[in-house]
Design an enzyme around this catalytic site. Structure first.
Site, PDB file in Angstrom:
ATOM      1  N   ASN A 123       0.842  -1.194   0.000  1.00 46.12           N
ATOM      2  CA  ASN A 123       0.000   0.000   0.000  1.00 46.12           C
ATOM      3  C   ASN A 123       0.875   1.241   0.000  1.00 46.12           C
ATOM      4  OD1 ASN A 123      -2.436  -1.289  -0.024  1.00 46.12           O
ATOM      5  ND2 ASN A 123      -2.763  -1.179   2.182  1.00 46.12           N
ATOM      6  N   ARG A 155      -1.213 -11.525  10.877  1.00 45.27           N
ATOM      7  CA  ARG A 155      -0.385 -12.415  11.696  1.00 45.27           C
ATOM      8  C   ARG A 155      -0.967 -12.506  13.099  1.00 45.27           C
ATOM      9  NH1 ARG A 155       5.725 -10.432  11.168  1.00 45.27           N
ATOM     10  NH2 ARG A 155       4.813  -8.367  11.015  1.00 45.27           N
ATOM     11  N   LYS A 212      -6.851   3.880  -5.227  1.00 47.27           N
ATOM     12  CA  LYS A 212      -6.852   3.204  -3.917  1.00 47.27           C
ATOM     13  C   LYS A 212      -6.347   4.153  -2.833  1.00 47.27           C
ATOM     14  CE  LYS A 212      -5.017  -0.875  -1.494  1.00 47.27           C
ATOM     15  NZ  LYS A 212      -5.996  -0.761  -0.425  1.00 47.27           N
ATOM     16  N   ASN A 216      -7.887   5.188   0.861  1.00 47.66           N
ATOM     17  CA  ASN A 216      -7.103   5.000   2.097  1.00 47.66           C
ATOM     18  C   ASN A 216      -6.844   6.330   2.811  1.00 47.66           C
ATOM     19  OD1 ASN A 216      -5.510   2.376   0.430  1.00 47.66           O
ATOM     20  ND2 ASN A 216      -6.574   2.094   2.349  1.00 47.66           N
ATOM     21  N   SER A 282      -5.990  -0.897   8.382  1.00 47.52           N
ATOM     22  CA  SER A 282      -4.613  -1.301   8.682  1.00 47.52           C
ATOM     23  C   SER A 282      -3.925  -0.260   9.566  1.00 47.52           C
ATOM     24  CB  SER A 282      -3.835  -1.509   7.381  1.00 47.52           C
ATOM     25  OG  SER A 282      -3.849  -0.338   6.603  1.00 47.52           O
ATOM     26  N   GLU A 294       1.574   3.377   7.961  1.00 48.45           N
ATOM     27  CA  GLU A 294       2.020   3.722   6.595  1.00 48.45           C
ATOM     28  C   GLU A 294       1.465   5.083   6.164  1.00 48.45           C
ATOM     29  OE1 GLU A 294       0.648  -0.116   4.796  1.00 48.45           O
ATOM     30  OE2 GLU A 294       2.709  -0.227   4.073  1.00 48.45           O
TER      31      GLU A 294
HETATM   32  N1  LIG Z   1      -2.228  -7.676   5.426  1.00 47.36           N
HETATM   33  C1  LIG Z   1      -3.116  -7.392   4.484  1.00 47.36           C
HETATM   34  O1  LIG Z   1      -4.243  -7.930   4.483  1.00 47.36           O
HETATM   35  C2  LIG Z   1      -2.783  -6.436   3.383  1.00 47.36           C
HETATM   36  C3  LIG Z   1      -1.595  -5.721   3.386  1.00 47.36           C
HETATM   37  N2  LIG Z   1      -1.322  -4.892   2.322  1.00 47.36           N
HETATM   38  C4  LIG Z   1      -0.068  -4.153   2.275  1.00 47.36           C
HETATM   39  O2  LIG Z   1       0.992  -5.096   2.072  1.00 47.36           O
HETATM   40  C5  LIG Z   1       2.192  -4.622   2.710  1.00 47.36           C
HETATM   41  C6  LIG Z   1       2.677  -5.671   3.705  1.00 47.36           C
HETATM   42  O3  LIG Z   1       1.680  -5.792   4.700  1.00 47.36           O
HETATM   43  P1  LIG Z   1       1.641  -7.014   5.725  1.00 47.36           P
HETATM   44  O4  LIG Z   1       2.053  -8.265   5.067  1.00 47.36           O
HETATM   45  O5  LIG Z   1       0.310  -6.951   6.376  1.00 47.36           O
HETATM   46  O6  LIG Z   1       2.751  -6.568   6.759  1.00 47.36           O
HETATM   47  P2  LIG Z   1       3.511  -7.477   7.840  1.00 47.36           P
HETATM   48  O7  LIG Z   1       3.954  -6.552   8.913  1.00 47.36           O
HETATM   49  O8  LIG Z   1       2.677  -8.658   8.202  1.00 47.36           O
HETATM   50  O9  LIG Z   1       4.765  -8.018   7.029  1.00 47.36           O
HETATM   51  C7  LIG Z   1       5.868  -7.225   6.708  1.00 47.36           C
HETATM   52  C8  LIG Z   1       7.060  -8.120   6.788  1.00 47.36           C
HETATM   53  O10 LIG Z   1       8.212  -7.386   6.359  1.00 47.36           O
HETATM   54  C9  LIG Z   1       9.287  -7.775   7.191  1.00 47.36           C
HETATM   55  N3  LIG Z   1      10.361  -6.778   7.161  1.00 47.36           N
HETATM   56  C10 LIG Z   1      10.340  -5.498   7.609  1.00 47.36           C
HETATM   57  N4  LIG Z   1      11.544  -4.928   7.438  1.00 47.36           N
HETATM   58  C11 LIG Z   1      12.343  -5.874   6.873  1.00 47.36           C
HETATM   59  C12 LIG Z   1      13.699  -5.915   6.481  1.00 47.36           C
HETATM   60  N5  LIG Z   1      14.493  -4.852   6.635  1.00 47.36           N
HETATM   61  N6  LIG Z   1      14.199  -7.065   5.951  1.00 47.36           N
HETATM   62  C13 LIG Z   1      13.414  -8.154   5.801  1.00 47.36           C
HETATM   63  N7  LIG Z   1      12.108  -8.191   6.169  1.00 47.36           N
HETATM   64  C14 LIG Z   1      11.588  -7.058   6.699  1.00 47.36           C
HETATM   65  C15 LIG Z   1       8.657  -7.888   8.550  1.00 47.36           C
HETATM   66  O11 LIG Z   1       9.519  -8.615   9.395  1.00 47.36           O
HETATM   67  P3  LIG Z   1       9.413  -8.470  11.012  1.00 47.36           P
HETATM   68  O12 LIG Z   1       8.142  -9.152  11.368  1.00 47.36           O
HETATM   69  O13 LIG Z   1      10.632  -9.162  11.458  1.00 47.36           O
HETATM   70  O14 LIG Z   1       9.388  -7.006  11.289  1.00 47.36           O
HETATM   71  C16 LIG Z   1       7.371  -8.613   8.200  1.00 47.36           C
HETATM   72  O15 LIG Z   1       7.600 -10.003   8.186  1.00 47.36           O
HETATM   73  C17 LIG Z   1       1.812  -3.295   3.366  1.00 47.36           C
HETATM   74  O16 LIG Z   1       2.101  -2.251   2.478  1.00 47.36           O
HETATM   75  C18 LIG Z   1       0.300  -3.418   3.550  1.00 47.36           C
HETATM   76  O17 LIG Z   1      -0.358  -2.171   3.623  1.00 47.36           O
HETATM   77  C19 LIG Z   1      -2.170  -4.748   1.270  1.00 47.36           C
HETATM   78  C20 LIG Z   1      -3.344  -5.443   1.229  1.00 47.36           C
HETATM   79  C21 LIG Z   1      -3.761  -6.312   2.286  1.00 47.36           C
HETATM   80  C1  LIG Z   2      -9.628  -0.571   2.274  1.00 47.25           C
HETATM   81  C2  LIG Z   2      -9.076  -0.529   3.699  1.00 47.25           C
HETATM   82  C3  LIG Z   2      -9.418   0.776   4.346  1.00 47.25           C
HETATM   83  C4  LIG Z   2      -9.763  -1.681   4.388  1.00 47.25           C
HETATM   84  O1  LIG Z   2      -9.587  -1.700   5.762  1.00 47.25           O
HETATM   85  C5  LIG Z   2      -7.585  -0.698   3.651  1.00 47.25           C
HETATM   86  O2  LIG Z   2      -7.010  -0.851   2.595  1.00 47.25           O
HETATM   87  C6  LIG Z   2      -6.735  -0.578   4.866  1.00 47.25           C
HETATM   88  O3  LIG Z   2      -7.227  -0.814   5.961  1.00 47.25           O
HETATM   89  O4  LIG Z   2      -5.553  -0.229   4.705  1.00 47.25           O
END
Ligand SMILES: NC(=O)C1=CN([C@@H]2O[C@H](COP(=O)(O)OP(=O)(O)OC[C@H]3O[C@@H](n4cnc5c(N)ncnc54)[C@H](OP(=O)(O)O)[C@@H]3O)[C@@H](O)[C@H]2O)C=CC1
Ligand SMILES: CC(C)(CO)C(=O)C(=O)O
Length: 325
Positions: A123, A155, A212, A216, A282, A294
């Site tokens: 995002n 998680r 998007k 947000n 989020s 973020e």
């Molecule tokens: N979760 C969701 O449903 C959705 C998320 N997104 C977007 O996707 C992106 C990721 O989100 P999400 O998966 O939820 O985030 P998380 O926090 O679950 O995952 C991020 C991961 O990145 C790792 N990380 C951070 N810094 C480093 C580094 N320097 N080297 C290696 N690994 C690193 C973290 O490790 P550690 O745990 O050790 O810090 C963690 O495992 C974001 O931009 C989010 O907004 C978009 C749509 C849906």
């Molecule tokens: C669309 C929305 C607002 C859903 O919760 C989202 O993308 C977020 O939480 O970052």
């Protein structure tokens, strides 16, 4: 495999079978989205890029019952990914939070010449251009792509040796396209490189990301300040006018920037808030877990754009101040 009538795949963990030759894919950011993607690419050669450069990473994914069409019972999956040692990669997919992008990439700099395509699946906006500039600064010819997803995962603590697991919270659409410049006119719309399965290729990724981002930029700071679920922004008569005022501020900026929106922003935001009524945004989740948000890459990015036109965003600025207090 769950597919729509077009070539769009709707991401569901491990249920998809690859229609193409195995790809070599690195994953940097093994959190919720990274684990979901790794599950999706079980037929491919997937490497992890963990922060500690450990040799093997164990992933745990829980899929509740009936989360996918063909799955009637809840499922726990555990599998391992080898750590990337610089093998040639078709794709490196980065799924850290926006603010961690360059910090996560830098330790792998020496291996990056062996990466054909780098996809930032995150995002927010701003980090894509920072990354493009960083690749150019290091004379790396890796092709940069940007993507967004509406799939959901989170998680949580779990009773396994790793102490945590990722929960698959909902299927969604994942799209990506080449990122050349923030100006869509400069983007390479002709690149036909096949994306990793489950990701739909789009030609106008900056425009899709801006759509998007606008949503947000309204839901995320408001729910974080008001400490409410997304749906309350519409159902609470005290909150709805705040949603409408902030949507008007963001829509005005988009108009000044000549960034088209396909729908009235206030209406769009209300639709998304209602469709995700029971969710915490989020940003609110990050705040409740005392993690960095973020918002710098959402509201902060729009504030920078406004500043470049000599404009201010008073409502956005007030929310950002309230959240930094
Ligand atoms: N979760 C969701 O449903 C959705 C998320 N997104 C977007 O996707 C992106 C990721 O989100 P999400 O998966 O939820 O985030 P998380 O926090 O679950 O995952 C991020 C991961 O990145 C790792 N990380 C951070 N810094 C480093 C580094 N320097 N080297 C290696 N690994 C690193 C973290 O490790 P550690 O745990 O050790 O810090 C963690 O495992 C974001 O931009 C989010 O907004 C978009 C749509 C849906
Ligand atoms: C669309 C929305 C607002 C859903 O919760 C989202 O993308 C977020 O939480 O970052």
């Amino acid at each position: 495999m769950t597919t729509s009538s077009s070539s769009v795949y709707h991401v569901s963990p491990s249920s998809q079978r690859s229609p193409q030759a195995p790809l070599s894919i690195g994953l940097l950011g093994m959190g919720a989205v990274g684990t979901l993607m790794a599950s999706h690419w079980r037929q491919h050669k997937v490497f992890a890029l963990p922060r500690d450069h450990k040799s093997v990473l164990t992933l745990n994914l829980f899929t509740p019952a009936a989360q996918t069409a063909e799955q009637q019972t809840a499922e726990h999956q555990q599998w391992q990914l080898p750590c990337w040692q610089g093998e040639p990669l078709d794709w490196l997919v980065l799924t850290t939070k926006a603010g961690d992008t360059l910090t996560a990439l830098k330790p792998w700099l020496n291996h990056l010449p062996r990466v054909n395509n780098l996809l930032l699946l995150q995002n927010g906006m701003g980090q894509q251009q920072q990354c493009a500039d960083w690749l150019a600064q290091h004379r790396l010819h890796t092709k940069l792509w940007a993507g967004i997803s509406t799939a959901g995962a989170y998680r949580r603590a779990a009773n396994n040796p790793q102490g945590s697991e990722v929960v698959f919270a909902g299927a969604g659409q994942t799209i990506a396209g080449r990122w050349a410049q923030e100006n869509p006119a400069d983007n390479d719309n002709t690149d036909t490189t096949p994306l990793p399965p489950g990701i739909e290729s789009v030609r106008d990724i900056p425009a899709r990301m801006r759509e998007k981002l606008a949503v947000n930029a309204v839901i995320n700071p408001l729910t974080a300040v008001l400490r409410c679920h997304n749906g309350e922004l519409v159902s609470n008569p005290l909150y709805l006018p705040q949603l409408q005022a902030l949507a008007a501020e963001v829509a005005d900026l988009y108009q000044q920037l000549h960034w088209p929106l396909s729908q009235d922003l206030s209406e769009r935001v209300q639709q998304v808030a209602q469709a995700t009524a029971a969710n915490r945004s989020s940003t609110l989740q990050d705040i409740l877990a005392a993690r960095p948000t973020e918002l710098v890459f959402i509201c902060g990015y729009l504030q920078q754009q406004a500043q470049s036109l000599g404009l201010t965003l008073p409502l956005t600025a007030r929310l950002m101040r309230q959240l930094s207090d």
